[in-house]
Design an enzyme around this catalytic site. Structure first.
Site: not given
Ligand code: BG6
Length: 481
Positions: A380
Site C-alpha cells: 500500500e
Molecule cells: C490503510 C488501510 O490504513 O490505509 C486501507 O489498510 C486504507 O484499507 C488506506 O484505505 C488509506 O486510508 P484512507 O483512510 O485514505 O482510506
C-alpha cells in the site's frame, strides 16, 4: 545504478473487499463490521478522522430508516464490475492485484457451513485475473468480520475467534489452492491498537479497559495468523504467506537524546508486531511495557510453540507518510490514516494533512531489511486527493503521478542498496471508499469511478492521466522513472 526493477517484480494495485466490492447483501453474504460504519460528513467530524463505532451507531446501522448512509455497503460495485475492472488492470500491465476475501461472504455468520455462492464469486474473480496472468495477492482479513461475531463474542477478545478464523482460512486455502500463490494474514495488524472496532470487531464502550483488552485480542490474532501460515504451507507448499504492518517511520524532532529515546520507543512499538510474526516470540521490550502498564496476556505454551514454528515468508507493509516524535513539549500534530505525529517542517502534506515523504520509504525499506533480512513487499502506498473532471472531460492528476514517481524512485534506490523487494501495489488503483472517513471523494485511483459520498452516480469507470503513466512504468519495468 540499475534503472530497471528486478525481473519478475510484482507491479500492481491493492484493495480491500469492504472498500471495493459492494453487493453487501448479495450472494448470501452476511453483514460485516464494515457495513455498519456510517459516513460522517467532514463538518461533523471535528477533525477526528479515525474510525470508531459506538454501541449507539452500531445499533442504528441495523435500522432500515437510519438517517446515515453506509458507503462500504456499495463500495464501487466491483461485485458487478469485476470483469471490466480487471480488464483495465490488465491494460495497465498489472502483474498482481491485491484484494481481500470478505469473511462474511464465505461464512455469513462467522460459523457453520461455508456459503458456496460466496466461494464461487472469488473463483470467478481469480479466474478472470489469471486469464490475464495477474497473480492474486489475497489478504485474509482486511478490516472486517461477520457482525454476528461482534454480537456473540465481542470480537477478537474471545479466544473462540481463533478457531472460527482458522476454519475460514483453511476453507479458502483449500478452495483456491490452484489459483492463489500469495497470501497475507491480517491487514495492518498493528491497527488494533488504535482502531479496535475496525481491526478487531471490538466496540470501545463495551469494554471496561479497552487498552488492556486490545492486546489480548491481538494475541489471538497473532496465534490465528501463525496457524494460517501453517495451514497454508501444508495445503500449498508452493504458496508464500506474509504478515502486513502499517509501517510508521518515525523521526526524532531534534537531536536531543530525550527525543531520540522517545522515537526509539515509538519505533519499537511498531516493530513489536513484525518481531512476533517474523521471529516467532514476544520481544523483551514489550514484556517490560506490559509489566509497566499492568497488562497480562493469557498465553498458553501451545500458543508460544505455534508462534515460534510458523513465522512468515515475507513482510508486507503499507507506507503513506512518516511521523515525528518528541519527548515534549509537544507541538502541532499532523494527521495520518490511523496514527498521527508532530508536524515536520521539511515536508509537504496531502489535502488530508498526511505528510508526504518518499525518502522515508527508502529509510523504512532499509530498516526493515536490516532488522529481518526477509523479502519485503510494499502493498500500500498512494495519494488520496480530490480529482476534478476538466472542461475536456479529462482528469489530469499530475499530483498523483508526482507522488508515486517520487516513491518509486526511492524504492529503486533501496533495491540498488541491496534491499530485497518483491513488488509494489499502489493503494486503490481504482477509486474506492476511504477506510478512515468512508468518503469516496478521497480518491487514490488511476481509474475514476462516477459516484459520490452518498452513493449517487452512474458507477461508470474513466481513465485518469495517471493510468497511462503507470502503464508505461510497468511496461519499462521502472526504467522511465
Ligand atoms: C490503510 C488501510 O490504513 O490505509 C486501507 O489498510 C486504507 O484499507 C488506506 O484505505 C488509506 O486510508 P484512507 O483512510 O485514505 O482510506
Amino acid at each position: 545504478m540499475n534503472k530497471r526493477f528486478p525481473e519478475g517484480f510484482l507491479w500492481g494495485g491493492a484493495t480491500a473487499a469492504n472498500q471495493l466490492e459492494g453487493g453487501y447483501n448479495l450472494g448470501g453474504k452476511g453483514l460485516s463490521t464494515a457495513d455498519m460504519i456510517p459516513f460522517i460528513p467532514k463538518e461533523e467530524r471535528n477533525g477526528d478522522n479515525s474510525v470508531h463505532v459506538t454501541s449507539e451507531q452500531f445499533k442504528e446501522a441495523y435500522l432500515s430508516d437510519s438517517e446515515r448512509v453506509y458507503p462500504k455497503r456499495w463500495g464501487v460495485d466491483f461485485y458487478h464490475h469485476y470483469k471490466e475492472d480487471i480488464a483495465l488492470f490488465a491494460e495497465m500491465g498489472f502483474k498482481t492485484f491485491r484484494l481481500s476475501i470478505s469473511w462474511a461472504r464465505i461464512f455469513p455468520n462467522g460459523e457453520g457451513e461455508p456459503n458456496e455462492e460466496g466461494l464461487a464469486f472469488y473463483d470467478r474473480v481469480f479466474d478472470e485475473l489469471l486469464k490475464y496472468d495477474i497473480e492474486p495477492l489475497v489478504t485474509l482479513s482486511h478490516y472486517e468480520m461477520p457482525v454476528s461475531l461482534v454480537e456473540k463474542y465481542n470480537g477478537w477478545i474471545d479466544r473462540h475467534l481463533i478457531d472460527l478464523f482458522t476454519t475460514f482460512s483453511e476453507t479458502v486455502f483449500k478452495r483456491y489452492r490452484n489459483k492463489v500463490k500469495y497470501w497475507l494474514t491480517f491487514n495492518e495488524i498493528n491497527a488494533i491498537a488504535l482502531a479496535p472496532y475496525n481491526a478487531g470487531g471490538m466496540i470501545n464502550d463495551r469494554f471496561e479497559d479497552i487498552d488492556k483488552a486490545k492486546y489480548q485480542a491481538l494475541h489471538h490474532q497473532f496465534v490465528a495468523s501463525a496457524i494460517a501460515v501453517k495451514q497454508c504451507r501444508e495445503i500449498n507448499p508452493d504458496a508464500q504467506i506474509g504478515c502486513m504492518l502499517a509501517r510508521l517511520e518515525t523521526y526524532p524532532e531534534t537531536a536531543n537524546p530525550k527525543d531520540v529515546l522517545k522515537t526509539l520507543k515509538e519505533e519499537q512499538m511498531n516493530f513489536f508486531y513484525t518481531d512476533v510474526q517474523v521471529r516467532g516470540y514476544y520481544p523483551n521490550f514489550i514484556k517490560s511495557y506490559f509489566k509497566e502498564h499492568d497488562i497480562v496476556i493469557e498465553m498458553t505454551e501451545e500458543d508460544e510453540k505455534i508462534l515460534l514454528e510458523n513465522t512468515v515468508d515475507f513482510i508486507s507493509f503499507s507506507y503513506y507518510m512518516s511521523l515525528v516524535e518528541s519527548a515534549g513539549p509537544h507541538g502541532e500534530r499532523a494527521p495520518g490514516n490511523l496514527f498521527s505525529g508532530l508536524k515536520n517542517p521539511y515536508l509537504k502534506s496531502s489535502e488530508w494533512g498526511w505528510q508526504i515523504d518518499s525518502i522515508g520509504l527508502r529509510v523504512t525499506l532499509n530498516k526493515l531489511y536490516d532488522r529481518y533480512q526477509l523479502p519485503l513487499f510494499i502493498v500500500e502506498n498512494g495519494l488520496g486527493a480530490i480529482d476534478k473532471i476538466d472542461e475536456n472531460g479529462n482528469i489530469e492528476d499530475d499530483y498523483r503521478i508526482d507522488y508515486l514517481q517520487e516513491h518509486l524512485v526511492q524504492i529503486r534506490e533501496a533495491i540498488n542498496e541491496g534491499v530485497e523487494v518483491m513488488g509494489y501495489t499502489s493503494w486503490g488503483p481504482i477509486d474506492i471508499i476511504s477506510v478512515s472517513t468512508s468518503e469516496v471523494s478521497k480518491r487514490y485511483g488511476f481509474i475514476y469511478v462516477d459516484v459520490d459520498d452518498y452513493g449517487n452516480g452512474s458507477f461508470e469507470r474513466k481513465k485518469k492521466k495517471s493510468f497511462n503513466w503507470y502503464k508505461e512504468v510497468i511496461e519499462s519495468n521502472g526504467e522511465i522513472l
